[in-house]
Scaffold this motif. Structure first.
Motif, PDB file in Angstrom:
ATOM      1  N   GLU A   9       0.822  -1.213   0.000  1.00  6.74           N
ATOM      2  CA  GLU A   9       0.000   0.000   0.000  1.00  6.74           C
ATOM      3  C   GLU A   9       0.857   1.265   0.000  1.00  6.74           C
ATOM      4  O   GLU A   9       0.443   2.294  -0.514  1.00  6.74           O
ATOM      5  CB  GLU A   9      -0.932   0.009   1.208  1.00  6.74           C
ATOM      6  N   LYS A  10       2.065   1.186   0.563  1.00  6.98           N
ATOM      7  CA  LYS A  10       2.933   2.360   0.666  1.00  6.98           C
ATOM      8  C   LYS A  10       3.606   2.697  -0.655  1.00  6.98           C
ATOM      9  O   LYS A  10       4.148   3.777  -0.816  1.00  6.98           O
ATOM     10  CB  LYS A  10       3.991   2.137   1.746  1.00  6.98           C
ATOM     11  N   LYS A  11       3.585   1.760  -1.608  1.00  2.84           N
ATOM     12  CA  LYS A  11       4.203   1.984  -2.919  1.00  2.84           C
ATOM     13  C   LYS A  11       3.157   1.815  -4.016  1.00  2.84           C
ATOM     14  O   LYS A  11       3.224   0.907  -4.833  1.00  2.84           O
ATOM     15  CB  LYS A  11       5.365   1.007  -3.140  1.00  2.84           C
ATOM     16  N   ALA A  12       2.158   2.678  -3.992  1.00  2.00           N
ATOM     17  CA  ALA A  12       1.100   2.700  -5.011  1.00  2.00           C
ATOM     18  C   ALA A  12       0.341   1.380  -5.111  1.00  2.00           C
ATOM     19  O   ALA A  12      -0.172   1.019  -6.155  1.00  2.00           O
ATOM     20  CB  ALA A  12       1.675   3.075  -6.383  1.00  2.00           C
ATOM     21  N   ASN A  13       0.298   0.642  -3.996  1.00  4.46           N
ATOM     22  CA  ASN A  13      -0.384  -0.655  -3.951  1.00  4.46           C
ATOM     23  C   ASN A  13       0.207  -1.629  -4.971  1.00  4.46           C
ATOM     24  O   ASN A  13      -0.494  -2.443  -5.571  1.00  4.46           O
ATOM     25  CB  ASN A  13      -1.890  -0.491  -4.138  1.00  4.46           C
ATOM     26  N   SER A  14       1.520  -1.520  -5.175  1.00  6.47           N
ATOM     27  CA  SER A  14       2.203  -2.351  -6.172  1.00  6.47           C
ATOM     28  C   SER A  14       2.193  -3.825  -5.769  1.00  6.47           C
ATOM     29  O   SER A  14       2.163  -4.170  -4.579  1.00  6.47           O
ATOM     30  CB  SER A  14       3.648  -1.878  -6.360  1.00  6.47           C
TER      31      SER A  14
END
Length: 128
Positions: free
Chosen positions: A71-76
Motif C-alpha cells: 500500500e505504501k508503494k502505489a499498492n504495487s
C-alpha cells in the motif's frame, strides 16, 4: 494494442473480443488482476507443454494464486505465490519439481517481472 478511454476505465479490442479494464471491478478487470492472470496462465500453459514433452500422464492443471501488495508503494504487486494442483498418473514430487523449474525458466511473463516481483511456487499431486 490500442486502449480507448471509456466512461469507466479503458477498452481494447483483441482477436477474442473486447477487454474492459478499470480500477473499479464493477466495470472491468482491474490491472493487477490482469497482471496476475498473465503470470499464472502463462506458467500453467508452459507447465502443460513441459508435461506433454516429457510424455507424462496428466488430466488437469489448476493454478491458485496469493498476492501481496504494498500500500505504501502505489499498492504495487510485490509477491505472487502460485500453487499448482496437478492431477495425473505416476507423477512424483521430483519429476514435478523439475517440470516447474523448466516452466519458470520458459514462462515469458515470469521472466518479464523477474527482479521486480517475487514469484514463488508450490504444488500438490492428485493421483488418479
Amino acid at each position: 494494442m490500442k486502449f480507448v478511454m471509456k466512461e469507466n476505465g479503458f477498452e481494447t479490442e483483441v482477436e477474442y473480443g473486447k477487454l474492459q479494464i478499470c480500477g473499479d471491478e464493477k466495470y472491468g478487470f482491474r490491472p493487477y488482476q490482469l497482471l496476475v492472470s498473465a503470470i499464472a496462465v502463462c506458467s500453467g500453459g508452459v507447465l502443460r507443454k513441459v508435461l506433454e514433452k516429457k510424455r507424462l500422464t496428466y488430466s488437469d492443471v489448476t493454478v491458485t494464486t496469493e498476492i501481496e501488495r504494498n500500500e505504501k508503494k502505489a499498492n504495487s504487486v510485490e509477491k505472487i505465490h502460485m500453487h499448482f494442483i496437478i492431477t495425473g498418473k505416476d507423477l512424483t514430487k521430483e519429476v514435478v519439481e523439475k517440470c516447474l523449474h523448466v516452466t519458470r525458466k520458459n514462462c515469458s511473463m515470469v521472466q518479464s517481472v523477474e527482479g521486480s516481483i517475487e514469484i514463488t511456487e508450490s504444488f500438490e499431486i492428485i493421483s488418479v
